[in-house]
Design a protein around this motif. Structure first.
Motif, PDB file in Angstrom:
ATOM      1  N   LYS A   3      -7.633  -0.312 -31.859  1.00 17.27           N
ATOM      2  CA  LYS A   3      -7.643  -1.612 -32.519  1.00 17.27           C
ATOM      3  C   LYS A   3      -9.080  -2.093 -32.641  1.00 17.27           C
ATOM      4  O   LYS A   3      -9.987  -1.616 -31.946  1.00 17.27           O
ATOM      5  CB  LYS A   3      -6.802  -2.643 -31.752  1.00 17.27           C
ATOM      6  N   SER A   4      -9.277  -3.075 -33.523  1.00 17.24           N
ATOM      7  CA  SER A   4     -10.611  -3.609 -33.772  1.00 17.24           C
ATOM      8  C   SER A   4     -10.648  -5.074 -33.386  1.00 17.24           C
ATOM      9  O   SER A   4      -9.752  -5.841 -33.723  1.00 17.24           O
ATOM     10  CB  SER A   4     -10.986  -3.456 -35.253  1.00 17.24           C
ATOM     11  N   LYS A   5     -11.731  -5.467 -32.683  1.00 14.48           N
ATOM     12  CA  LYS A   5     -11.882  -6.868 -32.295  1.00 14.48           C
ATOM     13  C   LYS A   5     -12.293  -7.741 -33.471  1.00 14.48           C
ATOM     14  O   LYS A   5     -12.237  -8.951 -33.392  1.00 14.48           O
ATOM     15  CB  LYS A   5     -12.926  -6.994 -31.180  1.00 14.48           C
ATOM     16  N   GLN A   6     -12.718  -7.151 -34.559  1.00 10.88           N
ATOM     17  CA  GLN A   6     -13.101  -7.939 -35.730  1.00 10.88           C
ATOM     18  C   GLN A   6     -11.885  -8.340 -36.555  1.00 10.88           C
ATOM     19  O   GLN A   6     -11.935  -9.313 -37.299  1.00 10.88           O
ATOM     20  CB  GLN A   6     -14.062  -7.125 -36.606  1.00 10.88           C
ATOM     21  N   ASP A   7     -10.788  -7.617 -36.393  1.00 11.01           N
ATOM     22  CA  ASP A   7      -9.630  -7.845 -37.251  1.00 11.01           C
ATOM     23  C   ASP A   7      -9.135  -9.282 -37.208  1.00 11.01           C
ATOM     24  O   ASP A   7      -8.661  -9.824 -38.201  1.00 11.01           O
ATOM     25  CB  ASP A   7      -8.479  -6.905 -36.841  1.00 11.01           C
ATOM     26  N   SER A   8      -9.252  -9.933 -36.043  1.00 16.81           N
ATOM     27  CA  SER A   8      -8.680 -11.265 -35.884  1.00 16.81           C
ATOM     28  C   SER A   8      -9.576 -12.367 -36.412  1.00 16.81           C
ATOM     29  O   SER A   8      -9.146 -13.504 -36.556  1.00 16.81           O
ATOM     30  CB  SER A   8      -8.395 -11.521 -34.388  1.00 16.81           C
ATOM     31  N   PHE A   9     -10.863 -12.091 -36.723  1.00 13.61           N
ATOM     32  CA  PHE A   9     -11.789 -13.150 -37.084  1.00 13.61           C
ATOM     33  C   PHE A   9     -11.485 -13.759 -38.443  1.00 13.61           C
ATOM     34  O   PHE A   9     -11.688 -14.943 -38.660  1.00 13.61           O
ATOM     35  CB  PHE A   9     -13.229 -12.637 -37.063  1.00 13.61           C
ATOM     36  N   LYS A 260     -16.093 -12.859 -17.843  1.00 15.09           N
ATOM     37  CA  LYS A 260     -14.826 -12.135 -17.984  1.00 15.09           C
ATOM     38  C   LYS A 260     -13.654 -13.116 -18.060  1.00 15.09           C
ATOM     39  O   LYS A 260     -12.727 -12.947 -18.862  1.00 15.09           O
ATOM     40  CB  LYS A 260     -14.623 -11.165 -16.828  1.00 15.09           C
ATOM     41  N   ALA A 261     -13.695 -14.161 -17.237  1.00 14.10           N
ATOM     42  CA  ALA A 261     -12.625 -15.156 -17.263  1.00 14.10           C
ATOM     43  C   ALA A 261     -12.543 -15.820 -18.635  1.00 14.10           C
ATOM     44  O   ALA A 261     -11.446 -16.122 -19.120  1.00 14.10           O
ATOM     45  CB  ALA A 261     -12.859 -16.200 -16.183  1.00 14.10           C
ATOM     46  N   GLN A 262     -13.677 -16.032 -19.271  1.00 15.42           N
ATOM     47  CA  GLN A 262     -13.681 -16.628 -20.608  1.00 15.42           C
ATOM     48  C   GLN A 262     -12.993 -15.739 -21.641  1.00 15.42           C
ATOM     49  O   GLN A 262     -12.432 -16.243 -22.606  1.00 15.42           O
ATOM     50  CB  GLN A 262     -15.113 -16.880 -21.064  1.00 15.42           C
ATOM     51  N   THR A 263     -13.083 -14.443 -21.469  1.00 17.08           N
ATOM     52  CA  THR A 263     -12.489 -13.535 -22.450  1.00 17.08           C
ATOM     53  C   THR A 263     -10.968 -13.534 -22.379  1.00 17.08           C
ATOM     54  O   THR A 263     -10.309 -13.069 -23.306  1.00 17.08           O
ATOM     55  CB  THR A 263     -12.992 -12.095 -22.260  1.00 17.08           C
ATOM     56  N   ALA A 272      -8.792  -2.984 -19.101  1.00 21.20           N
ATOM     57  CA  ALA A 272      -9.175  -4.391 -19.014  1.00 21.20           C
ATOM     58  C   ALA A 272     -10.685  -4.568 -19.176  1.00 21.20           C
ATOM     59  O   ALA A 272     -11.144  -5.487 -19.869  1.00 21.20           O
ATOM     60  CB  ALA A 272      -8.711  -4.977 -17.686  1.00 21.20           C
ATOM     61  N   ILE A 273     -11.455  -3.682 -18.562  1.00 18.00           N
ATOM     62  CA  ILE A 273     -12.908  -3.772 -18.697  1.00 18.00           C
ATOM     63  C   ILE A 273     -13.320  -3.519 -20.150  1.00 18.00           C
ATOM     64  O   ILE A 273     -14.177  -4.213 -20.705  1.00 18.00           O
ATOM     65  CB  ILE A 273     -13.605  -2.791 -17.746  1.00 18.00           C
ATOM     66  N   ALA A 274     -12.708  -2.523 -20.772  1.00 16.08           N
ATOM     67  CA  ALA A 274     -13.016  -2.235 -22.175  1.00 16.08           C
ATOM     68  C   ALA A 274     -12.683  -3.425 -23.059  1.00 16.08           C
ATOM     69  O   ALA A 274     -13.451  -3.780 -23.965  1.00 16.08           O
ATOM     70  CB  ALA A 274     -12.240  -1.001 -22.636  1.00 16.08           C
ATOM     71  N   GLU A 275     -11.556  -4.070 -22.791  1.00 10.74           N
ATOM     72  CA  GLU A 275     -11.168  -5.237 -23.570  1.00 10.74           C
ATOM     73  C   GLU A 275     -12.157  -6.383 -23.363  1.00 10.74           C
ATOM     74  O   GLU A 275     -12.513  -7.105 -24.304  1.00 10.74           O
ATOM     75  CB  GLU A 275      -9.761  -5.683 -23.165  1.00 10.74           C
ATOM     76  N   THR A 276     -12.619  -6.564 -22.125  1.00 12.13           N
ATOM     77  CA  THR A 276     -13.614  -7.591 -21.829  1.00 12.13           C
ATOM     78  C   THR A 276     -14.892  -7.366 -22.629  1.00 12.13           C
ATOM     79  O   THR A 276     -15.413  -8.279 -23.283  1.00 12.13           O
ATOM     80  CB  THR A 276     -13.942  -7.598 -20.324  1.00 12.13           C
ATOM     81  N   PHE A 277     -15.389  -6.133 -22.599  1.00 17.54           N
ATOM     82  CA  PHE A 277     -16.633  -5.828 -23.296  1.00 17.54           C
ATOM     83  C   PHE A 277     -16.459  -5.942 -24.814  1.00 17.54           C
ATOM     84  O   PHE A 277     -17.349  -6.418 -25.517  1.00 17.54           O
ATOM     85  CB  PHE A 277     -17.126  -4.439 -22.934  1.00 17.54           C
ATOM     86  N   ALA A 278     -15.322  -5.490 -25.310  1.00 19.31           N
ATOM     87  CA  ALA A 278     -15.074  -5.583 -26.751  1.00 19.31           C
ATOM     88  C   ALA A 278     -15.031  -7.041 -27.193  1.00 19.31           C
ATOM     89  O   ALA A 278     -15.509  -7.390 -28.284  1.00 19.31           O
ATOM     90  CB  ALA A 278     -13.759  -4.885 -27.100  1.00 19.31           C
ATOM     91  N   ILE A 280     -16.647  -9.593 -25.726  1.00 18.47           N
ATOM     92  CA  ILE A 280     -18.000 -10.139 -25.673  1.00 18.47           C
ATOM     93  C   ILE A 280     -18.816  -9.676 -26.873  1.00 18.47           C
ATOM     94  O   ILE A 280     -19.417 -10.482 -27.590  1.00 18.47           O
ATOM     95  CB  ILE A 280     -18.697  -9.725 -24.360  1.00 18.47           C
ATOM     96  N   VAL A 281     -18.847  -8.361 -27.107  1.00 19.05           N
ATOM     97  CA  VAL A 281     -19.620  -7.829 -28.232  1.00 19.05           C
ATOM     98  C   VAL A 281     -19.033  -8.327 -29.553  1.00 19.05           C
ATOM     99  O   VAL A 281     -19.757  -8.693 -30.480  1.00 19.05           O
ATOM    100  CB  VAL A 281     -19.649  -6.289 -28.184  1.00 19.05           C
ATOM    101  N   GLY A 282     -17.722  -8.366 -29.644  1.00 16.73           N
ATOM    102  CA  GLY A 282     -17.065  -8.819 -30.861  1.00 16.73           C
ATOM    103  C   GLY A 282     -17.244 -10.291 -31.144  1.00 16.73           C
ATOM    104  O   GLY A 282     -17.164 -10.717 -32.298  1.00 16.73           O
ATOM    105  N   ALA A 283     -17.496 -11.092 -30.095  1.00 13.08           N
ATOM    106  CA  ALA A 283     -17.685 -12.526 -30.301  1.00 13.08           C
ATOM    107  C   ALA A 283     -18.866 -12.814 -31.219  1.00 13.08           C
ATOM    108  O   ALA A 283     -18.889 -13.831 -31.918  1.00 13.08           O
ATOM    109  CB  ALA A 283     -17.889 -13.225 -28.953  1.00 13.08           C
ATOM    110  N   PHE A 284     -19.842 -11.914 -31.251  1.00 16.60           N
ATOM    111  CA  PHE A 284     -21.003 -12.068 -32.122  1.00 16.60           C
ATOM    112  C   PHE A 284     -20.757 -11.467 -33.504  1.00 16.60           C
ATOM    113  O   PHE A 284     -21.690 -11.202 -34.247  1.00 16.60           O
ATOM    114  CB  PHE A 284     -22.222 -11.421 -31.467  1.00 16.60           C
ATOM    115  N   LYS A 285     -19.483 -11.258 -33.821  1.00 17.68           N
ATOM    116  CA  LYS A 285     -19.038 -10.757 -35.131  1.00 17.68           C
ATOM    117  C   LYS A 285     -19.504  -9.329 -35.389  1.00 17.68           C
ATOM    118  O   LYS A 285     -19.764  -8.934 -36.526  1.00 17.68           O
ATOM    119  CB  LYS A 285     -19.441 -11.701 -36.260  1.00 17.68           C
TER     120      LYS A 285
END
Length: 359
Positions: A3-9, A260-263, A272-278, A280-285
């Motif tokens: 899945k892609s973290k950009q898809d939801s933006f 991590k709690a914010q994510t 879970a760690i991969a989702e956390t990092f995705a 964070i990085v995805g938050a910057f589009k």
């Protein structure tokens, strides 16, 4: 599953936008604070002032004139325009300000603590000269950029020097000012009271809440880019990368749990760690693809790493990655993270649960 973290933006609602902007703001300002703190630790007070001077100059060149139309303030008197710019732009960026117009030619602004750039007790370690540098670099140049050589900036209070807020006023004089006259310090014990009812307001049709939230995220993101550009310009890519690396490792140790709690992710599994990092990085589009390789391995793939500059330099790319590598150590001592760059420019991070204690 991939899945892609950009898809939801594209269709994110206001609540989702706020959550993403909060991650950008907290992570972004932590990076700015961390990098500048390391400059102070490693290079000293003069170097830190030089970095902030360059950072303010870059931000002003990037933002000021272009923003006058966006904020709807270009046709105001020069002192009003300058004060409104700082009031609006910093409020959008998440700071708390006050605005007091004594006249069309004399307008006060206050920056209320706590400082966003040095949160918590870190503010106590910042030399008082830094705040003078910040407030004497941007503000006095506004008259020049507005084409009004009569406009000056007078600083009246500094938190770092024992006052309750940073404060000053823009003044349009009846004569042109020489460059050295555009800034002065004048301690004023009693200054105008802020009245929220008379404070300027952004046009809600032009600036709905969603635009303001996005503006705040962009504000934090830009500062990350420009602070790293400033230290590279001053110290070179090798020394700058070392300082970024030190900052990122320490930030990871200090702030990984809160970030991590914010994510919104739970648990410390590889997934879970991969989702956390995705997140964070995805938050910057950045578009981040998350792919489970098997039960013990998850891969993240992305081809941009905003807001970090100079990523064509391996030392800087490694320095930024140090945050995530250190975060893994704090979250799960059984998990290893490895990174590789592909010829097409994509970044691949593989997280592996080794089922053995690594440290």
């Amino acid at each position: 599953m991939e899945k892609s973290k950009q898809d939801s933006f594209a269709g994110e609602d206001l609540d989702a936008l706020k959550r993403r902007a909060d991650i950008v703001g907290n992570f972004g300002w932590s990076v700015v604070s961390g990098v500048t703190a390391i400059v102070l630790r490693e290079k000293g007070e003069t170097a830190l002032n030089n970095v902030w001077r360059a950072l303010m100059t870059a931000e002003q060149s990037h933002r000021f004139v272009e923003a006058l139309e966006k904020l709807g303030i270009r046709n105001d008197p020069p002192a009003v325009t300058a004060a409104k710019y700082h009031y609006f732009s910093n409020t959008i960026g998440g700071l708390r300000l006050q605005y007091m117009a004594e006249s069309p030619k004399k307008v006060w602004i206050r920056y209320l603590p706590p400082w966003g750039t040095f949160p918590g007790i870190s503010a106590l370690a910042v030399p008082s000269s830094v705040r003078r540098t910040i407030l004497s670099t941007w503000h006095p140049r506004n008259g020049e950029l507005l084409g009004c050589p009569r406009l000056g900036w007078v600083a009246t209070k500094f938190v770092a020097e024992g006052h309750q807020y940073d404060e000053g006023y823009f003044m349009e004089y009846d004569h042109d000012l020489r460059p050295e006259e555009r800034f002065r310090v004048e301690h004023v014990a009693h200054t105008p009271e802020f009245d929220p009812a008379t404070a300027p307001q952004l046009d809600p049709q032009v600036w709905p809440e969603a635009r303001i939230v996005k503006g705040g995220a962009n504000y934090a993101s830009d500062y990350v880019t420009h602070v790293i550009e400033a230290i590279v310009a001053q110290f070179g890519i090798h020394a700058a990368s070392q300082m970024v690396s030190s900052a990122m490792k320490l930030l990871a140790v200090q702030f990984t749990p809160a970030l991590k709690a914010q994510t919104g992710t739970t648990g410390n599994s590889v997934a879970a760690i991969a989702e956390t990092f995705a997140t964070i990085v995805g938050a910057f589009k950045n578009t981040v693809h998350v792919k489970a390789l098997d039960n013990d391995r998850v891969e993240l793939v992305f081809d941009s790493f905003k807001p970090f500059p100079f990523l064509d330099a391996p030392a800087m790319r490694n320095a930024v990655f140090d945050f995530f590598e250190m975060s893994v150590r704090t979250l799960n001592g059984h998990v290893r993270i490895e990174r590789r760059n592909q010829p097409d420019g994509t970044e691949h991070w593989t997280l592996t649960d080794t089922h053995a204690w690594l440290w």
